[in-house]
Design a protein around this motif. Sequence first.
Motif, mmCIF file in Angstrom:
data_model
loop_
_atom_site.group_PDB
_atom_site.id
_atom_site.type_symbol
_atom_site.label_atom_id
_atom_site.label_comp_id
_atom_site.label_asym_id
_atom_site.label_seq_id
_atom_site.Cartn_x
_atom_site.Cartn_y
_atom_site.Cartn_z
ATOM 1 N N ALA A 39 12.290 113.668 127.433
ATOM 2 C CA ALA A 39 12.337 112.213 127.291
ATOM 3 C C ALA A 39 12.804 111.816 125.894
ATOM 4 O O ALA A 39 13.628 110.917 125.743
ATOM 5 N N ALA A 40 12.287 112.493 124.887
ATOM 6 C CA ALA A 40 12.688 112.197 123.508
ATOM 7 C C ALA A 40 14.182 112.431 123.331
ATOM 8 O O ALA A 40 14.878 111.616 122.711
ATOM 9 N N GLU A 41 14.667 113.511 123.888
ATOM 10 C CA GLU A 41 16.096 113.813 123.781
ATOM 11 C C GLU A 41 16.940 112.737 124.453
ATOM 12 O O GLU A 41 17.984 112.346 123.932
ATOM 13 N N GLU A 42 16.489 112.247 125.598
ATOM 14 C CA GLU A 42 17.230 111.205 126.327
ATOM 15 C C GLU A 42 17.416 109.932 125.507
ATOM 16 O O GLU A 42 18.401 109.233 125.680
ATOM 17 N N CYS A 43 16.449 109.638 124.652
ATOM 18 C CA CYS A 43 16.567 108.410 123.862
ATOM 19 C C CYS A 43 16.839 108.680 122.385
ATOM 20 O O CYS A 43 16.673 107.796 121.546
ATOM 21 N N ASN A 44 17.281 109.908 122.100
ATOM 22 C CA ASN A 44 17.675 110.274 120.732
ATOM 23 C C ASN A 44 16.575 110.032 119.702
ATOM 24 O O ASN A 44 16.820 109.511 118.619
ATOM 25 N N LEU A 45 15.362 110.424 120.062
ATOM 26 C CA LEU A 45 14.228 110.336 119.163
ATOM 27 C C LEU A 45 13.630 111.719 118.986
ATOM 28 O O LEU A 45 13.846 112.602 119.809
ATOM 29 N N THR A 46 12.855 111.879 117.930
ATOM 30 C CA THR A 46 12.054 113.098 117.830
ATOM 31 C C THR A 46 10.905 112.961 118.819
ATOM 32 O O THR A 46 10.606 111.855 119.294
ATOM 33 N N VAL A 47 10.244 114.057 119.109
ATOM 34 C CA VAL A 47 9.101 114.004 120.020
ATOM 35 C C VAL A 47 8.026 113.080 119.448
ATOM 36 O O VAL A 47 7.454 112.261 120.172
ATOM 37 N N ASP A 48 7.770 113.192 118.158
ATOM 38 C CA ASP A 48 6.760 112.331 117.530
ATOM 39 C C ASP A 48 7.125 110.849 117.646
ATOM 40 O O ASP A 48 6.262 110.015 117.925
ATOM 41 N N GLU A 49 8.397 110.524 117.436
ATOM 42 C CA GLU A 49 8.838 109.135 117.578
ATOM 43 C C GLU A 49 8.667 108.659 119.015
ATOM 44 O O GLU A 49 8.210 107.534 119.255
ATOM 45 N N PHE A 50 9.052 109.509 119.972
ATOM 46 C CA PHE A 50 8.900 109.128 121.377
ATOM 47 C C PHE A 50 7.429 108.896 121.712
ATOM 48 O O PHE A 50 7.086 107.915 122.378
ATOM 49 N N LEU A 51 6.557 109.790 121.263
ATOM 50 C CA LEU A 51 5.132 109.653 121.568
ATOM 51 C C LEU A 51 4.560 108.372 120.960
ATOM 52 O O LEU A 51 3.702 107.719 121.563
ATOM 53 N N LYS A 52 5.043 108.001 119.783
ATOM 54 C CA LYS A 52 4.601 106.743 119.168
ATOM 55 C C LYS A 52 5.067 105.548 120.005
ATOM 56 O O LYS A 52 4.297 104.628 120.267
ATOM 57 N N GLU A 53 6.324 105.572 120.429
ATOM 58 C CA GLU A 53 6.847 104.496 121.279
ATOM 59 C C GLU A 53 6.079 104.444 122.602
ATOM 60 O O GLU A 53 5.750 103.368 123.101
ATOM 61 N N LYS A 54 5.795 105.610 123.175
ATOM 62 C CA LYS A 54 5.054 105.708 124.436
ATOM 63 C C LYS A 54 3.665 105.100 124.279
ATOM 64 O O LYS A 54 3.225 104.303 125.115
ATOM 65 N N GLU A 55 2.998 105.453 123.193
ATOM 66 C CA GLU A 55 1.661 104.925 122.938
ATOM 67 C C GLU A 55 1.681 103.410 122.793
ATOM 68 O O GLU A 55 0.847 102.702 123.378
ATOM 69 N N GLU A 56 2.641 102.890 122.030
ATOM 70 C CA GLU A 56 2.753 101.450 121.851
ATOM 71 C C GLU A 56 3.055 100.756 123.179
ATOM 72 O O GLU A 56 2.483 99.722 123.483
ATOM 73 N N TYR A 57 3.951 101.340 123.956
ATOM 74 C CA TYR A 57 4.286 100.757 125.252
ATOM 75 C C TYR A 57 3.050 100.719 126.149
ATOM 76 O O TYR A 57 2.776 99.711 126.801
ATOM 77 N N GLU A 58 2.307 101.819 126.186
ATOM 78 C CA GLU A 58 1.137 101.894 127.068
ATOM 79 C C GLU A 58 0.039 100.920 126.651
ATOM 80 O O GLU A 58 -0.732 100.474 127.489
ATOM 81 N N LYS A 59 -0.011 100.565 125.400
ATOM 82 C CA LYS A 59 -0.977 99.550 124.933
ATOM 83 C C LYS A 59 -0.613 98.169 125.449
ATOM 84 O O LYS A 59 -1.487 97.327 125.604
ATOM 85 N N THR A 60 0.678 97.935 125.657
ATOM 86 C CA THR A 60 1.143 96.589 125.974
ATOM 87 C C THR A 60 1.380 96.345 127.454
ATOM 88 O O THR A 60 1.482 95.199 127.865
ATOM 89 N N LYS A 61 1.508 97.393 128.248
ATOM 90 C CA LYS A 61 1.817 97.141 129.659
ATOM 91 C C LYS A 61 0.614 96.531 130.355
ATOM 92 O O LYS A 61 -0.514 96.771 129.998
ATOM 93 N N HIS A 62 0.914 95.742 131.355
ATOM 94 C CA HIS A 62 -0.151 95.023 132.063
ATOM 95 C C HIS A 62 -0.465 95.706 133.359
ATOM 96 O O HIS A 62 0.309 96.123 134.090
#
Length: 62
Positions: A39-62
């Motif tokens: 997933a990180a590779e698909e969006c040109n992020l490091t794994v750590d960056e992807f996991l941070k984005e994932k965490e932020e997204y999961e906090k905000t989804k309804h």
Amino acid sequence: MCEQMKRVEDRGVAKGIGIGSLKTLVNLVNKGVLTKEEAAEECNLTVDEFLKEKEEYEKTKH
């Protein structure tokens, strides 16, 4: 759109990730279809960056 979701979207768009793409990748990782590395590779992020984005997204989804 709530303010927190807007911040996640703004950060993602700045990195070239659309919120729809992030949502899809997060869902695929959560279902075990993709690894976090893939997933990180698909969006040109490091794994750590992807996991941070994932965490932020999961906090905000309804």
